[in-house]
Design a protein around this motif. Structure first.
Motif, mmCIF file in Angstrom:
data_model
loop_
_atom_site.group_PDB
_atom_site.id
_atom_site.type_symbol
_atom_site.label_atom_id
_atom_site.label_comp_id
_atom_site.label_asym_id
_atom_site.label_seq_id
_atom_site.Cartn_x
_atom_site.Cartn_y
_atom_site.Cartn_z
ATOM 1 N N LEU A 158 1.029 -1.073 0.002
ATOM 2 C CA LEU A 158 -0.089 -0.156 -0.153
ATOM 3 C C LEU A 158 0.764 1.226 -0.041
ATOM 4 C CD1 LEU A 158 -2.975 1.132 0.126
ATOM 5 C CD2 LEU A 158 -2.505 1.404 2.990
ATOM 6 N N TYR A 159 2.650 0.912 0.440
ATOM 7 C CA TYR A 159 3.009 2.750 0.447
ATOM 8 C C TYR A 159 4.302 1.751 -0.499
ATOM 9 C CZ TYR A 159 0.277 2.379 4.576
ATOM 10 O OH TYR A 159 -1.027 2.321 5.573
ATOM 11 N N ILE A 160 4.422 1.169 -0.867
ATOM 12 C CA ILE A 160 5.878 1.466 -1.703
ATOM 13 C C ILE A 160 5.652 2.634 -2.818
ATOM 14 C CG2 ILE A 160 6.469 -0.010 -3.861
ATOM 15 C CD1 ILE A 160 5.324 -2.276 -2.712
ATOM 16 N N ASN A 161 6.127 3.087 -3.279
ATOM 17 C CA ASN A 161 6.143 4.562 -4.570
ATOM 18 C C ASN A 161 5.361 5.842 -3.264
ATOM 19 O OD1 ASN A 161 8.031 3.305 -6.404
ATOM 20 N ND2 ASN A 161 6.562 2.243 -6.828
ATOM 21 N N LYS A 162 5.147 5.255 -2.110
ATOM 22 C CA LYS A 162 4.456 6.348 -1.658
ATOM 23 C C LYS A 162 5.814 7.109 -1.096
ATOM 24 C CE LYS A 162 0.049 5.599 -1.392
ATOM 25 N NZ LYS A 162 -1.444 5.337 -0.400
ATOM 26 N N THR A 163 5.779 9.075 -0.260
ATOM 27 C CA THR A 163 6.337 9.709 0.641
ATOM 28 C C THR A 163 6.240 9.240 1.770
ATOM 29 O OG1 THR A 163 5.427 11.796 0.387
ATOM 30 C CG2 THR A 163 7.133 10.731 -1.218
ATOM 31 N N ILE A 164 6.936 9.249 2.891
ATOM 32 C CA ILE A 164 6.706 9.452 4.250
ATOM 33 C C ILE A 164 5.832 10.514 4.470
ATOM 34 C CG2 ILE A 164 7.158 9.129 6.891
ATOM 35 C CD1 ILE A 164 10.068 8.269 5.680
ATOM 36 N N ALA A 165 5.688 11.358 4.002
ATOM 37 C CA ALA A 165 4.729 12.712 4.664
ATOM 38 C C ALA A 165 3.289 11.821 3.761
ATOM 39 C CB ALA A 165 4.792 13.582 3.943
ATOM 40 N N GLU A 166 2.990 10.848 2.666
ATOM 41 C CA GLU A 166 1.831 10.819 2.114
ATOM 42 C C GLU A 166 1.407 9.351 3.397
ATOM 43 O OE1 GLU A 166 2.643 12.227 -2.301
ATOM 44 O OE2 GLU A 166 3.868 9.984 -1.247
ATOM 45 N N ALA A 167 2.239 8.374 3.101
ATOM 46 C CA ALA A 167 2.129 7.457 4.362
ATOM 47 C C ALA A 167 1.310 7.707 5.663
ATOM 48 C CB ALA A 167 3.505 6.606 4.815
ATOM 49 N N ASP A 168 2.154 9.092 6.007
ATOM 50 C CA ASP A 168 1.723 9.565 7.443
ATOM 51 C C ASP A 168 1.267 8.600 8.507
ATOM 52 O OD1 ASP A 168 0.567 11.535 8.719
ATOM 53 O OD2 ASP A 168 -2.147 11.638 7.871
ATOM 54 N N LEU A 169 1.871 8.135 8.474
ATOM 55 C CA LEU A 169 1.709 6.614 9.867
ATOM 56 C C LEU A 169 1.667 7.639 10.992
ATOM 57 C CD1 LEU A 169 4.953 4.509 8.497
ATOM 58 C CD2 LEU A 169 2.481 4.752 7.607
ATOM 59 N N ARG A 170 2.454 8.018 11.536
ATOM 60 C CA ARG A 170 2.446 8.839 12.780
ATOM 61 C C ARG A 170 0.773 9.571 12.946
ATOM 62 N NH1 ARG A 170 7.160 12.990 16.289
ATOM 63 N NH2 ARG A 170 5.664 13.101 17.441
ATOM 64 N N HIS A 171 -0.107 9.777 12.377
ATOM 65 C CA HIS A 171 -1.343 10.595 12.405
ATOM 66 C C HIS A 171 -1.642 9.312 12.657
ATOM 67 C CE1 HIS A 171 0.880 14.412 11.238
ATOM 68 N NE2 HIS A 171 0.076 14.492 12.509
ATOM 69 N N LYS A 172 -2.047 8.636 11.002
ATOM 70 C CA LYS A 172 -3.042 7.557 10.568
ATOM 71 C C LYS A 172 -2.328 6.118 12.061
ATOM 72 C CE LYS A 172 -2.756 7.914 5.909
ATOM 73 N NZ LYS A 172 -3.115 7.273 4.432
#
Length: 231
Positions: A158-172
């Motif tokens: 789901l997160y391949i080729n996404k930036t860390i900001a786009e993945a937004d793991l901290r908030h999600k």
């Protein structure tokens, strides 16, 4: 890293590895066990190795136990000795005492003695391995406490080729990306086994793109990490 003076009491299979790791990391390590043959086997890998009865307060004092930064009771099979040793260390004025337990009852008894820092290496290892088997992509897991862990996982599709900001793991998911291990190839390596390695990217920025073979190192509560791995 600040050099510490650490006494480890009880040099079994866990204790032998523990003192060697501490010594390799540059700490001053006092290894204590009642078995002279065990002490002889470890003497070249610690600062001081001494055979003595850990229940003898005077013997402990003779080794400068009052000056250690930490005392670790690593005994596994002799809980009575662990209890008496813990009491002796407290009488000597050792402030930071870590004690090993194997059962819940032992944990409660040590807590009643005022020993706050308790550990069970078998339980942690078992829980970490169970997590590896339970979640696809889990590479390793290190329990920091009963609640928090540091884990290494392959990047979910789901997160391949996404930036860390786009993945937004901290908030999600309320988890933090500590770093990323990225596979690299050394074309000049003479052996094929030496050609592949992992490069640590340091502290990643929000615009860092997650690649398919990346290993992401995460920190968070076990509950939050589990939610992320189940996506």
């Amino acid at each position: 890293m600040q050099r510490k003076k650490i006494a480890v009491i009880g040099i079994g299979s866990f204790g032998k590895l523990f003192v060697r790791y501490l010594f390799d990391d540059g700490h001053e390590v006092i290894a204590i066990d009642k078995d002279p043959s065990i002490i002889d086997s470890i003497k070249d890998f610690v600062t001081v190795a001494v055979a003595l009865d850990a229940t003898d307060e005077h013997a402990l004092r003779s080794q400068g136990i009052v000056d250690v930064d930490y005392a670790v009771i690593a005994l596994a099979d002799d809980f009575e000795t662990s209890i008496i040793c813990a009491e002796s260390l407290k009488k000597c004025g050792v402030k930071n005492i870590y004690a090993r337990y194997q059962t819940e009852l032992q944990m409660k008894v040590l807590a009643l003695l005022g020993i706050k820092d308790l550990f069970n290496p078998e339980e942690k290892a078992a829980r970490s391995m169970a997590e590896i088997f339970s979640f696809t992509g889990m590479r390793s897991s290190f329990l920091l406490s009963d609640e928090y862990s540091v884990v290494e996982v392959t990047v979910p599709k789901l997160y391949i080729n996404k930036t860390i900001a786009e993945a937004d793991l901290r908030h999600k998911f309320n988890i933090n990306v500590i770093t990323i291990k990225r596979p690299s190839t050394n074309r000049d390596a003479k052996r094929s086994s030496d050609s592949k390695s992992e490069k640590i990217l340091g502290i990643p920025h929000g615009n860092t793109v997650l690649r398919e073979d990346d290993i992401v190192v995460l920190f968070g509560s076990q509950a939050d990490i589990s939610k992320f791995l189940e996506t």
